[in-house]
Design a protein around this motif. Structure first.
Motif, PDB file in Angstrom:
ATOM      1  N   VAL A 190       0.831  -1.207   0.000  1.00 37.02           N
ATOM      2  CA  VAL A 190       0.000   0.000   0.000  1.00 37.02           C
ATOM      3  C   VAL A 190       0.864   1.255   0.000  1.00 37.02           C
ATOM      4  CG1 VAL A 190      -1.695   1.337   1.298  1.00 37.02           C
ATOM      5  CG2 VAL A 190      -1.986  -1.126   1.072  1.00 37.02           C
ATOM      6  N   LYS A 191       1.953   1.241   0.763  1.00 39.55           N
ATOM      7  CA  LYS A 191       2.850   2.399   0.771  1.00 39.55           C
ATOM      8  C   LYS A 191       3.422   2.650  -0.621  1.00 39.55           C
ATOM      9  CE  LYS A 191       7.041   4.321   2.823  1.00 39.55           C
ATOM     10  NZ  LYS A 191       8.163   4.121   3.779  1.00 39.55           N
ATOM     11  N   ARG A 192       3.812   1.577  -1.305  1.00 38.98           N
ATOM     12  CA  ARG A 192       4.348   1.724  -2.654  1.00 38.98           C
ATOM     13  C   ARG A 192       3.295   2.302  -3.616  1.00 38.98           C
ATOM     14  NH1 ARG A 192       5.890  -3.095  -3.256  1.00 38.98           N
ATOM     15  NH2 ARG A 192       4.184  -3.916  -4.522  1.00 38.98           N
ATOM     16  N   THR A 193       2.054   1.850  -3.486  1.00 41.35           N
ATOM     17  CA  THR A 193       0.977   2.364  -4.336  1.00 41.35           C
ATOM     18  C   THR A 193       0.726   3.844  -4.072  1.00 41.35           C
ATOM     19  OG1 THR A 193      -0.106   0.205  -4.466  1.00 41.35           O
ATOM     20  CG2 THR A 193      -1.465   2.146  -4.915  1.00 41.35           C
ATOM     21  N   VAL A 194       0.636   4.206  -2.801  1.00 41.67           N
ATOM     22  CA  VAL A 194       0.364   5.608  -2.448  1.00 41.67           C
ATOM     23  C   VAL A 194       1.493   6.512  -2.928  1.00 41.67           C
ATOM     24  CG1 VAL A 194       0.039   7.218  -0.532  1.00 41.67           C
ATOM     25  CG2 VAL A 194      -1.082   4.975  -0.489  1.00 41.67           C
ATOM     26  N   ALA A 195       2.728   6.099  -2.722  1.00 37.09           N
ATOM     27  CA  ALA A 195       3.878   6.902  -3.176  1.00 37.09           C
ATOM     28  C   ALA A 195       3.832   7.078  -4.690  1.00 37.09           C
ATOM     29  CB  ALA A 195       5.187   6.239  -2.751  1.00 37.09           C
ATOM     30  N   GLY A 196       3.442   6.032  -5.390  1.00 32.88           N
ATOM     31  CA  GLY A 196       3.346   6.123  -6.841  1.00 32.88           C
ATOM     32  C   GLY A 196       2.300   7.120  -7.287  1.00 32.88           C
ATOM     33  N   LEU A 197       1.173   7.173  -6.575  1.00 32.34           N
ATOM     34  CA  LEU A 197       0.129   8.144  -6.907  1.00 32.34           C
ATOM     35  C   LEU A 197       0.593   9.574  -6.630  1.00 32.34           C
ATOM     36  CD1 LEU A 197      -2.979   6.303  -5.364  1.00 32.34           C
ATOM     37  CD2 LEU A 197      -2.353   6.437  -7.789  1.00 32.34           C
ATOM     38  N   LEU A 198       1.323   9.746  -5.544  1.00 31.15           N
ATOM     39  CA  LEU A 198       1.724  11.094  -5.123  1.00 31.15           C
ATOM     40  C   LEU A 198       2.854  11.674  -5.968  1.00 31.15           C
ATOM     41  CD1 LEU A 198       1.592  10.539  -1.249  1.00 31.15           C
ATOM     42  CD2 LEU A 198       0.008  11.912  -2.624  1.00 31.15           C
ATOM     43  N   ARG A 199       3.600  10.828  -6.658  1.00 33.78           N
ATOM     44  CA  ARG A 199       4.720  11.329  -7.466  1.00 33.78           C
ATOM     45  C   ARG A 199       4.270  12.257  -8.593  1.00 33.78           C
ATOM     46  NH1 ARG A 199       6.536   5.792  -7.169  1.00 33.78           N
ATOM     47  NH2 ARG A 199       8.128   5.611  -5.533  1.00 33.78           N
ATOM     48  N   LYS A 200       2.997  12.221  -8.915  1.00 37.58           N
ATOM     49  CA  LYS A 200       2.496  13.103  -9.969  1.00 37.58           C
ATOM     50  C   LYS A 200       2.616  14.567  -9.551  1.00 37.58           C
ATOM     51  CE  LYS A 200      -1.485  13.831 -13.023  1.00 37.58           C
ATOM     52  NZ  LYS A 200      -2.849  13.359 -13.394  1.00 37.58           N
ATOM     53  N   HIS A 201       2.555  14.820  -8.243  1.00 42.36           N
ATOM     54  CA  HIS A 201       2.553  16.203  -7.766  1.00 42.36           C
ATOM     55  C   HIS A 201       3.681  16.519  -6.781  1.00 42.36           C
ATOM     56  CE1 HIS A 201      -1.296  16.678  -9.711  1.00 42.36           C
ATOM     57  NE2 HIS A 201      -1.829  15.713  -8.995  1.00 42.36           N
ATOM     58  N   PHE A 202       4.395  15.506  -6.301  1.00 39.82           N
ATOM     59  CA  PHE A 202       5.444  15.730  -5.309  1.00 39.82           C
ATOM     60  C   PHE A 202       6.749  15.069  -5.742  1.00 39.82           C
ATOM     61  CE2 PHE A 202       1.388  15.588  -2.973  1.00 39.82           C
ATOM     62  CZ  PHE A 202       1.401  16.839  -2.366  1.00 39.82           C
TER      63      PHE A 202
END
Length: 277
Positions: A190-202
């Motif tokens: 789940v951490k890997r998935t969330v980080a992947g989503l957030l890389r679009k803006h951070f």
């Protein structure tokens, strides 16, 4: 006597069909309101609203959550949307199956045009995971998001792992050890998935920090993340909720047995102007 018998059966048949016709009228009204919002915003509007509407057995409503059927329908709607057309997702959910939420989030992330998620009341757990894929999250000033830490049955994965920290391995039963192994994997995934989503803006560091905060058991699973707290994390949150979203939500009634617990006159009130004599 025959005419009374016929009238009774006619009344019975009409009464039986009335819920069906009412439901069809409600579906048609929703479709019209969605179309109006799409024309106003020049977007594809998708709703993911979990009520207990129409799902009850002996008066007991079935709880509804994000499931594979939801992800199939949302993915189909995204595929039917031209890459240049923005997507507006109206989200009202307590969460649900991680796999289904991840599928929806990844599909939204890949859509080239702007993606906006509207949260008029709450989008917890898997709902928050989906919201993180948006270019913009629009929340009611009192709406909330929630942590996305995985749960194993009735227990938070992070709490299961803490058992290993507090007791010697020899004192832990095999089932708990197996659950802890699964919990470790679930938290990592789940951490890997969330980080992947957030890389679009951070950037990478910020993405990892936010993913850690949201997915690793920082709070209880029902912890409410307010607009202010979401903004303090750096999430792109506004409160400019279109009136049409609230109107659409009112078309998803929540059935309740007995008398309603909340009642008010459904009209907008304002301060009365002073009267001059």
């Amino acid at each position: 006597m025959d005419i009374f018998f016929q009238l009774f059966w006619l009344f019975f048949i009409l009464s039986s069909l009335s819920p069906y016709f009412n439901q069809q009228m409600l579906l048609a009204a929703r479709a019209r309101r969605i179309t109006d919002l799409e024309r106003k915003r020049k977007s594809r509007v998708i709703t993911l609203i979990h009520r207990q509407e129409g799902f009850s057995f002996l008066g007991i409503p079935f709880a509804r959550y994000i499931d594979i059927d939801d992800s199939e329908q949302v993915l189909r709607a995204i595929r039917m949307t031209d890459q240049s057309v923005p997507i507006d997702l109206i989200l009202h959910t307590p969460g649900g199956l991680v796999l289904a939420a991840e599928q929806i989030a990844e599909a939204l992330l890949k859509h080239p045009a702007k993606v906006t998620v509207f949260v008029p009341h709450y989008a917890m757990s898997g709902g928050t995971l989906i919201a993180l894929a948006a270019d913009e999250i629009v929340m009611d000033p009192n709406a909330v998001l929630g942590p996305v830490d995985p749960q194993l049955g009735q227990y938070p994965a992070a709490s299961i792992l803490r058992v290993l920290e507090q007791k010697p391995i020899a004192e832990i039963d095999d089932q708990t050890l197996i659950m802890a192994d699964v919990a470790r994997k679930a938290l990592s995934q789940v951490k890997r998935t969330v980080a992947g989503l957030l890389r679009k803006h951070f950037d990478e560091q910020k993405s990892q920090e936010l993913a850690e905060l949201l997915s690793q058991g920082t709070w209880t699973h029902d912890y409410p993340i307010s607009v202010e707290e979401a903004r303090s994390m750096g999430l792109r949150v506004t409160t400019e909720m279109p009136l049409e979203v609230y109107e659409l939500m009112s078309m998803y009634p929540q059935p309740r047995g007995g008398k309603p617990s909340v009642q008010y006159v459904p009209l907008p009130y304002g301060r009365e102007e002073p009267k001059h004599r």
